[in-house]
Design a protein around this motif. Sequence first.
Motif, short mmCIF file in Angstrom:
data_model
loop_
_atom_site.label_atom_id
_atom_site.label_comp_id
_atom_site.label_asym_id
_atom_site.label_seq_id
_atom_site.Cartn_x
_atom_site.Cartn_y
_atom_site.Cartn_z
N ASN A 46 0.69 -1.03 0.26
CA ASN A 46 -0.39 0.27 0.11
C ASN A 46 0.80 1.58 -0.10
O ASN A 46 2.32 1.09 0.27
CB ASN A 46 -1.23 -0.26 1.22
CG ASN A 46 -2.27 -0.86 1.40
OD1 ASN A 46 -2.04 -1.37 0.07
ND2 ASN A 46 -2.55 -1.40 2.23
N SER A 47 0.40 2.51 -0.77
CA SER A 47 0.73 4.11 -0.52
C SER A 47 0.07 4.77 -0.52
O SER A 47 -0.70 4.37 -1.23
CB SER A 47 2.34 3.55 -1.97
OG SER A 47 2.51 5.23 -1.50
N LEU A 48 0.28 6.03 0.23
CA LEU A 48 -0.80 6.95 -0.36
C LEU A 48 0.56 8.41 -1.08
O LEU A 48 0.61 7.84 -1.88
CB LEU A 48 -1.06 7.66 0.71
CG LEU A 48 -1.95 9.07 0.65
CD1 LEU A 48 -2.70 9.30 0.27
CD2 LEU A 48 -2.24 10.00 2.02
N ARG A 49 1.70 8.63 -0.30
CA ARG A 49 1.91 9.96 -0.42
C ARG A 49 3.22 8.65 -2.03
O ARG A 49 3.27 9.92 -3.35
CB ARG A 49 3.36 9.92 0.83
CG ARG A 49 2.91 11.10 2.06
CD ARG A 49 3.43 10.05 2.71
NE ARG A 49 2.64 9.24 3.79
CZ ARG A 49 1.05 8.85 3.79
NH1 ARG A 49 0.54 10.08 4.38
NH2 ARG A 49 0.40 7.84 3.89
N THR A 50 3.84 8.01 -2.01
CA THR A 50 4.75 7.35 -2.63
C THR A 50 4.30 7.33 -3.84
O THR A 50 4.63 7.84 -4.58
CB THR A 50 5.57 6.38 -2.68
OG1 THR A 50 6.08 6.42 -1.30
CG2 THR A 50 6.80 5.30 -3.64
N ARG A 110 7.73 -1.21 -5.09
CA ARG A 110 8.20 -0.82 -3.59
C ARG A 110 7.57 -2.41 -3.24
O ARG A 110 6.91 -3.02 -3.30
CB ARG A 110 6.41 -0.16 -3.15
CG ARG A 110 6.12 -0.07 -1.65
CD ARG A 110 5.32 0.51 -1.21
NE ARG A 110 5.95 2.10 -0.65
CZ ARG A 110 6.19 2.56 -0.02
NH1 ARG A 110 4.57 2.51 0.62
NH2 ARG A 110 6.38 3.75 0.56
N HIS A 147 14.66 3.25 2.36
CA HIS A 147 13.14 4.23 1.95
C HIS A 147 13.74 5.24 1.26
O HIS A 147 13.09 6.52 1.99
CB HIS A 147 11.91 4.39 2.62
CG HIS A 147 10.74 4.96 2.22
ND1 HIS A 147 10.99 5.65 1.07
CD2 HIS A 147 9.45 5.02 2.96
CE1 HIS A 147 10.14 5.78 0.60
NE2 HIS A 147 9.02 5.57 1.77
N GLN A 150 12.41 9.22 0.91
CA GLN A 150 11.49 9.13 1.48
C GLN A 150 12.85 10.47 2.62
O GLN A 150 12.80 11.63 2.64
CB GLN A 150 11.09 8.62 3.08
CG GLN A 150 10.76 8.77 3.82
CD GLN A 150 9.78 9.98 3.67
OE1 GLN A 150 8.72 9.48 3.16
NE2 GLN A 150 9.51 11.15 4.79
N CYS A 277 7.77 10.60 8.83
CA CYS A 277 6.90 9.86 7.36
C CYS A 277 6.17 9.84 6.71
O CYS A 277 5.81 9.91 6.05
CB CYS A 277 7.70 8.49 6.63
SG CYS A 277 7.40 7.42 7.43
N LEU A 278 4.89 9.77 7.66
CA LEU A 278 3.59 9.48 7.50
C LEU A 278 3.54 7.75 7.18
O LEU A 278 4.25 7.52 6.05
CB LEU A 278 2.73 10.27 6.86
CG LEU A 278 2.85 11.48 7.51
CD1 LEU A 278 2.02 12.71 7.15
CD2 LEU A 278 2.62 11.92 9.31
N PRO A 279 1.78 6.89 7.04
CA PRO A 279 1.24 6.99 8.09
C PRO A 279 1.78 6.74 9.34
O PRO A 279 2.32 5.86 9.75
CB PRO A 279 0.66 6.55 7.37
CG PRO A 279 1.55 4.70 6.58
CD PRO A 279 2.46 6.01 5.80
N ARG A 305 8.07 15.03 -0.38
CA ARG A 305 8.71 13.90 -1.78
C ARG A 305 8.41 13.98 -2.89
O ARG A 305 8.83 13.49 -4.00
CB ARG A 305 7.56 12.97 -0.93
CG ARG A 305 7.78 13.01 0.16
CD ARG A 305 8.44 11.35 0.51
NE ARG A 305 8.67 10.48 -0.68
CZ ARG A 305 7.98 8.84 -0.77
NH1 ARG A 305 7.63 8.87 1.03
NH2 ARG A 305 7.75 8.85 -1.43
N1 CP Z 1 5.39 8.05 3.26
C1 CP Z 1 5.69 6.67 2.58
O1 CP Z 1 6.15 6.56 2.21
O2 CP Z 1 3.78 6.97 2.25
P1 CP Z 1 3.34 6.40 1.95
O3 CP Z 1 3.24 4.54 2.20
O4 CP Z 1 1.65 6.67 1.84
O5 CP Z 1 3.63 6.30 0.09
#
Ligand code: CP
Length: 320
Positions: A46-50, A110, A147, A150, A277-279, A305
């Motif tokens: 899963n990922s939001l930012r990347t 990823r 990572h 990041q 780095c979130l989440p 990012r």
């Molecule tokens: N910080 C980061 O890589 O977030 P994601 O896992 O949402 O991509």
Amino acid sequence: MRVFQHVQDIGDLSLALKEAFEIKNDRFKYQYLGKNKTCMLIFFNNSLRTRLSTQKAAMNLGMNVIVLDVNQGAWKLETERGVIMDGDKSEHLLEAIPVMGCYCDIIGVRSFARFENRNDDYEEKILNQFIKYSGRPVFFMESATVHPLQSFADLITIEEYKRNARPKVVLSWAPHPKALPQAVPNSFAQWMNAADVDFVVTHPEGYELDPKFVGDAKVEYDQMKAFEGADFIYAKNWSCPGVTRPDDYGKVISKDMSWTVDTKHMAVTNNAFFMHCLPVRRNMIVTDDVIEAPTSLVIPEAANREISATVVLKRMLESL
Ligand code: CP
Ligand code: AN0
């Protein structure tokens, strides 16, 4: 640049930062560099930012983007060579990778640590196969152990907010209910060791990071002591790296809530900025008060990012 994995891959850090700020000032400066080039983003996790920031970065450079969530709609992939494929996996990674390479110019992947076997994770078995068989430049979007997109964004953020030439930066372990990878702290340690900062790591016993990444950075087991006079607090949970406790690799060995970053912790710092780095799980890693304070940099960090990914893709396009 053919591979973006370690801090060394980006070369001189002050040049990389200069390029980052140039792009931040005008993110469409190189909008024709990627014309008719395709960036493929492969997600095993899963990922939001990347996912979003890397697509935006590719678009800044005029690239086309293809995103694949391997676990949603693609064939289930076998990753081990020699396996008789009579189970639920329909395709082997050894065919899938070169096929993916046919449709793009640059690949981002990823693939998190699996925690089944420390050697497999720390040898980067999956990402190394992409490097070997895709025929394309490969950038790591969080692998089993690193990572870098990041950490580059974190470095840009520290450079923007630092109030003295050599800030004290503290990487602090914090509790979390589930086992998380070591990729973020590994890379952060590697990048901070290469940057001009006073770097300190703090964690409970057993959470020692791999020497390959943490090097000879200062480790302070007393969290409060580590926080004293800090300019930046970088919180993160990670599971047992298996360095001092090999049998516990990938396990949660502490849930000590006294390590949650709260106002009491922040009070002993030099009015430090808070980073993650979130989440992030609120009131496990960090309290609401700390993450909502004006000194919290979690959103500017996420915004950067896009910048780190634009620099990395630009460098890769230039070397095609
Ligand atoms: N910080 C980061 O890589 O977030 P994601 O896992 O949402 O991509
Ligand atoms: C991942 C990790 O800790 O590595 C991704 C962070 C960018 N976090 C989770 O899986 C919650």
